[in-house]
Design an enzyme around this catalytic site. Sequence first.
Site, mmCIF file in Angstrom:
data_model
loop_
_atom_site.group_PDB
_atom_site.id
_atom_site.type_symbol
_atom_site.label_atom_id
_atom_site.label_comp_id
_atom_site.label_asym_id
_atom_site.label_seq_id
_atom_site.Cartn_x
_atom_site.Cartn_y
_atom_site.Cartn_z
ATOM 1 C CB CYS A 34 -0.912 -0.020 1.219
ATOM 2 S SG CYS A 34 -1.976 1.426 1.356
ATOM 3 C CB CYS A 75 4.130 19.929 6.047
ATOM 4 S SG CYS A 75 3.864 20.902 4.578
#
Length: 464
Positions: free
Chosen positions: A77, A419
């Site tokens: 994934c 971020c």
Amino acid sequence: MQKNDMATVTIEDIGVNGEGIGKVDGYTLFIKDAVIGDRVEVKVMKAKKNYGYARLMKILEPSAARVEPRCPFARKCGGCQIQEMSYGQQLAFKEKKVRGNLERIGGFAPDILDRVMDPVLGMDEPFGYRNKAQFPFGTDKEGRPVTGFYAGRTHDIIANTDCALGVPVNQEILEIILAFMKEYGIPAYDEKTGQGLLRHVLIRYGFTTKEIMVCLVVNGSRIPRAEELICRLRGIDGMTSISLSPNTRQTNVIMGDSYQVLWGQGYITDYIGNVRYQISPLSFYQVNPVQTEKLYSLALEYAGLRGGETVWDLYCGIGTISLFLAQKAGQVYGVEIVPQAIEDAKKNAGLNGITNAEFFVGKAEEILPEYYERYSQEHGGESARADVIVVDPPRKGCDETLLETIVKMQPEKVVYVSCDSATLARDLKVLCGAGYELEKARPVDMFPMTVHVETCVLLQRRTM
Ligand code: SAH
């Protein structure tokens, strides 16, 4: 080394994307899914002159930091990158990544970083932390509808309704939608042909209020037998908002430009600390509420407000940080590029009875310089000042013009929430070359199991 060569490697380091790094006779190999300390057998997939990429074939001796992933799809994934690494090791990696960027790109000396950097703020329970999930729909080989997540770097769906990072109710919602699709022959959207109906479902969960939002993204304007689906979904405890967002474009963008309410309200509410926020399907809202509260508290602590200060919150989204700060400041100005987010910010100020926050739509790098110029013209050449400026930009960081204006406004403190520690380091270098001192820096783990890390930094204006 050449393609298809086999090699035995000990993993010594970790790359920025979480891949293991090892050396064979001085030749560097990047190996996905390998953990520092592992001794592994690999197959070279791509060989460049000085380095190559290899596939993990066999773990000969597992590292002490290797753990059994909670999710059986962790390796395939694309959502998680480092689930096979112990959480302690993940935190150490993130701290090192931020520190490395501040040193290399920012040019800060190791002794300065020793003094200013506080240890990474991690989670007690690093699973089930996401309040938002967007699941794509597709069709399996037997023609049945499926949902799950994309495999890394592809749009192949790995069927899985039980993501370990999300909340348990996601599964209940997804199973209801899949059963409905099967029963009524509602086709999933096919990206290749542009045919089919159901593209994605957005699920949001208010951790404090337990309110649930479901927004279905469709290739069209309606869902046949929608009333039946609504009837089943609204039986779920906490269901507050069911909506539909039409998106008929052939694009990677998940949501459409608008949404219509099918049942209940068009939003859910949630709290960060004691501030209440209304969140609609199209607004940006931090996905990890537990860590967001820690991050904002840190930003507030760094801002050191005593009351009466003028504060700017640039890149303010729906005003989350602005409203948090407004409780302790004199006046807060928020700037954000997305008009709907500013609508939400204003509504959220009203909702909390906050009257000392004002919001502007536009690019931070245009709004602030324009404000500065206009102020000067209107005040006989006097300069606009601020006490604290907070920035929370997207990954590309701040524009040079914005940094120049921040310096001109001479705030006592700049709080930088980032971020992406590479662009953070680049921008800090500019500010520290123009009168500011790096005072504090602390990584915050908003995204356990992934390579992403948030950082909060305090800059203090040098006394001349
Ligand atoms: N501070 C908010 C949002 C941070 S995400 C929070 O914590 O929730 C970054 C935000 O910057 C997004 O809302 C994005 O829409 C906005 N943005 C992107 N480019 C911008 C620009 N040039 N000027 C102002 N805002 C921008």
